[in-house]
Design a protein around this motif. Sequence first.
Motif, PDB file in Angstrom:
ATOM      1  N   ALA A   1       0.847  -1.240   0.027  1.00 52.74           N
ATOM      2  CA  ALA A   1       0.048  -0.015   0.069  1.00 52.74           C
ATOM      3  C   ALA A   1       0.971   1.289  -0.198  1.00 52.74           C
ATOM      4  O   ALA A   1       0.598   2.243  -0.794  1.00 52.74           O
ATOM      5  CB  ALA A   1      -0.921   0.082   1.324  1.00 52.74           C
ATOM      6  N   LYS A   2       2.002   1.177   0.899  1.00 55.81           N
ATOM      7  CA  LYS A   2       2.568   2.369   1.025  1.00 55.81           C
ATOM      8  C   LYS A   2       3.291   2.710  -0.520  1.00 55.81           C
ATOM      9  O   LYS A   2       3.669   3.787  -0.818  1.00 55.81           O
ATOM     10  CB  LYS A   2       3.991   2.145   2.018  1.00 55.81           C
ATOM     11  CG  LYS A   2       3.260   2.274   3.756  1.00 55.81           C
ATOM     12  CD  LYS A   2       4.274   2.169   4.304  1.00 55.81           C
ATOM     13  CE  LYS A   2       3.914   2.210   5.889  1.00 55.81           C
ATOM     14  NZ  LYS A   2       4.870   1.700   6.925  1.00 55.81           N
ATOM     15  N   ARG A   3       3.855   1.524  -1.123  1.00 52.16           N
ATOM     16  CA  ARG A   3       4.597   1.695  -2.373  1.00 52.16           C
ATOM     17  C   ARG A   3       3.589   2.185  -3.400  1.00 52.16           C
ATOM     18  O   ARG A   3       4.024   3.058  -4.391  1.00 52.16           O
ATOM     19  CB  ARG A   3       5.373   0.203  -2.701  1.00 52.16           C
ATOM     20  CG  ARG A   3       6.649   0.054  -1.646  1.00 52.16           C
ATOM     21  CD  ARG A   3       6.870  -1.504  -1.729  1.00 52.16           C
ATOM     22  NE  ARG A   3       7.590  -1.743  -3.040  1.00 52.16           N
ATOM     23  CZ  ARG A   3       7.872  -3.071  -3.220  1.00 52.16           C
ATOM     24  NH1 ARG A   3       7.690  -4.000  -2.182  1.00 52.16           N
ATOM     25  NH2 ARG A   3       8.366  -3.279  -4.428  1.00 52.16           N
ATOM     26  N   THR A   4       2.411   1.628  -3.502  1.00 48.73           N
ATOM     27  CA  THR A   4       1.475   2.117  -4.208  1.00 48.73           C
ATOM     28  C   THR A   4       1.132   3.696  -4.199  1.00 48.73           C
ATOM     29  O   THR A   4       0.911   4.193  -5.220  1.00 48.73           O
ATOM     30  CB  THR A   4       0.293   1.203  -4.190  1.00 48.73           C
ATOM     31  OG1 THR A   4       0.472  -0.141  -4.509  1.00 48.73           O
ATOM     32  CG2 THR A   4      -0.935   1.594  -5.168  1.00 48.73           C
ATOM     33  N   GLU A   5       0.851   4.134  -2.843  1.00 46.99           N
ATOM     34  CA  GLU A   5       0.832   5.448  -2.879  1.00 46.99           C
ATOM     35  C   GLU A   5       1.625   6.418  -3.004  1.00 46.99           C
ATOM     36  O   GLU A   5       1.595   7.392  -3.799  1.00 46.99           O
ATOM     37  CB  GLU A   5       0.313   5.438  -1.310  1.00 46.99           C
ATOM     38  CG  GLU A   5      -1.052   5.097  -0.771  1.00 46.99           C
ATOM     39  CD  GLU A   5      -1.229   4.786   0.656  1.00 46.99           C
ATOM     40  OE1 GLU A   5      -0.250   5.112   1.414  1.00 46.99           O
ATOM     41  OE2 GLU A   5      -2.145   4.192   1.048  1.00 46.99           O
ATOM     42  N   ALA A   6       2.980   5.790  -2.994  1.00 46.85           N
ATOM     43  CA  ALA A   6       4.249   6.449  -3.426  1.00 46.85           C
ATOM     44  C   ALA A   6       4.447   6.866  -4.849  1.00 46.85           C
ATOM     45  O   ALA A   6       4.600   7.671  -5.345  1.00 46.85           O
ATOM     46  CB  ALA A   6       5.502   5.994  -2.908  1.00 46.85           C
ATOM     47  N   ALA A   7       3.552   5.904  -5.613  1.00 49.99           N
ATOM     48  CA  ALA A   7       3.557   5.745  -7.142  1.00 49.99           C
ATOM     49  C   ALA A   7       2.413   6.848  -7.477  1.00 49.99           C
ATOM     50  O   ALA A   7       2.219   6.719  -8.760  1.00 49.99           O
ATOM     51  CB  ALA A   7       3.577   4.374  -7.554  1.00 49.99           C
ATOM     52  N   GLY A   8       1.553   7.257  -6.631  1.00 53.24           N
ATOM     53  CA  GLY A   8       0.367   7.933  -7.129  1.00 53.24           C
ATOM     54  C   GLY A   8      -1.001   7.519  -6.937  1.00 53.24           C
ATOM     55  O   GLY A   8      -1.946   8.436  -7.253  1.00 53.24           O
ATOM     56  N   GLY A   9      -1.097   6.077  -6.390  1.00 55.03           N
ATOM     57  CA  GLY A   9      -2.251   5.593  -6.410  1.00 55.03           C
ATOM     58  C   GLY A   9      -2.741   5.523  -5.097  1.00 55.03           C
ATOM     59  O   GLY A   9      -2.479   5.857  -4.043  1.00 55.03           O
ATOM     60  N   LEU A  10      -4.182   5.076  -5.101  1.00 56.87           N
ATOM     61  CA  LEU A  10      -4.836   4.739  -3.788  1.00 56.87           C
ATOM     62  C   LEU A  10      -4.889   2.991  -3.570  1.00 56.87           C
ATOM     63  O   LEU A  10      -4.940   2.525  -4.768  1.00 56.87           O
ATOM     64  CB  LEU A  10      -6.407   5.443  -3.930  1.00 56.87           C
ATOM     65  CG  LEU A  10      -6.580   6.671  -3.927  1.00 56.87           C
ATOM     66  CD1 LEU A  10      -7.916   7.245  -4.111  1.00 56.87           C
ATOM     67  CD2 LEU A  10      -6.037   7.458  -2.523  1.00 56.87           C
ATOM     68  N   TRP A  11      -5.131   2.538  -2.501  1.00 53.45           N
ATOM     69  CA  TRP A  11      -5.070   1.424  -2.315  1.00 53.45           C
ATOM     70  C   TRP A  11      -6.329   0.977  -1.183  1.00 53.45           C
ATOM     71  O   TRP A  11      -6.677   1.687  -0.367  1.00 53.45           O
ATOM     72  CB  TRP A  11      -3.869   0.960  -1.390  1.00 53.45           C
ATOM     73  CG  TRP A  11      -3.877  -0.451  -1.053  1.00 53.45           C
ATOM     74  CD1 TRP A  11      -4.206  -1.240   0.189  1.00 53.45           C
ATOM     75  CD2 TRP A  11      -3.045  -1.520  -1.540  1.00 53.45           C
ATOM     76  NE1 TRP A  11      -3.984  -2.290   0.216  1.00 53.45           N
ATOM     77  CE2 TRP A  11      -3.213  -2.558  -0.928  1.00 53.45           C
ATOM     78  CE3 TRP A  11      -2.253  -1.484  -2.881  1.00 53.45           C
ATOM     79  CZ2 TRP A  11      -2.515  -3.924  -1.318  1.00 53.45           C
ATOM     80  CZ3 TRP A  11      -1.762  -2.768  -3.261  1.00 53.45           C
ATOM     81  CH2 TRP A  11      -2.048  -4.081  -2.489  1.00 53.45           C
TER      82      TRP A  11
END
Length: 289
Positions: free
Chosen positions: A104-114
């Motif tokens: 989730a943290k890595r996805t949010e860092a890429a600009g997404g929601l989780w």
Amino acid sequence: MKIGFIGLGVMGRPMAGHLIEAGHEVSLHRVKDVSRFLVEKGGAEAASARAAVEGADAVILMLPDTPDVEAVLFGEDGVAEGLPRGALVIDMSSISPVATKDFAKRTEAAGGLWLDAPVSGGQAGAENAALTIMCGGSDEAFAMAKPLLETMGKRITLVGGVGAGQAAKVCNQIIVGLTIQAVAEALTLAEAAGADPAMVREALMGGFADSTILNVHGKRMIDKAFEPGFRIGLHRKDMSLAVDAARALDLALPNTATVQHLMNAAVGHGDGDLDHAALIRTLKDLSGR
């Protein structure tokens, strides 16, 4: 909505089909012969995970295990490389709650929601759009995902923050696994004692011992009908997630560990691709029956 859907197994195929039938624009990755019908229904085939999510509003993953999710998200030509800013990643796989928080943290860092949103209900629930869906994430992510989830399931609950959905799924699999073991032991005893297992099951239904598992899986055990709705090999993976979580949290879950070992034995006997009701075969083998 424009949706990237990755993971077209026994569960993923009907789930993706419901989204296509609901009018969503669905881009499919990992299309094989058995899932070709989804393209004929109107889905679009994508050559990679990255291609599947380009321009997507939401991405849905339905994959076997934690390493599969990580590879699809963050590997070469993965989701993170093509994820539009603000897009929602919905992981409906059953994976590690600990790894989920990192993803989730890595996805949010890429600009997404989780949103983690693992499911219960098996193949029948997927086919009938009647899955139980356990969610973990923000209110914003849940609100965005809910119309999509309602296309695939009936009971949809935001359990808590990121990882809470996966924790709930592990709890679900503990209860299901231990209950399958209990029903298998009871029917094994009934047969060994000279009682008709079918009549014993009939006698128990409606009392305190009644359950969906006694009803559905008990009948499968009696009929020896082990075509997989949910494979022993996949349930073993979930029981291993529970045992790993118990170790990380310093918990004693002795019966969970016992069922995991029985499932290890079932896989070792070559039954890993059978329905988890086939655990009764392992108990009978151990009893010399």
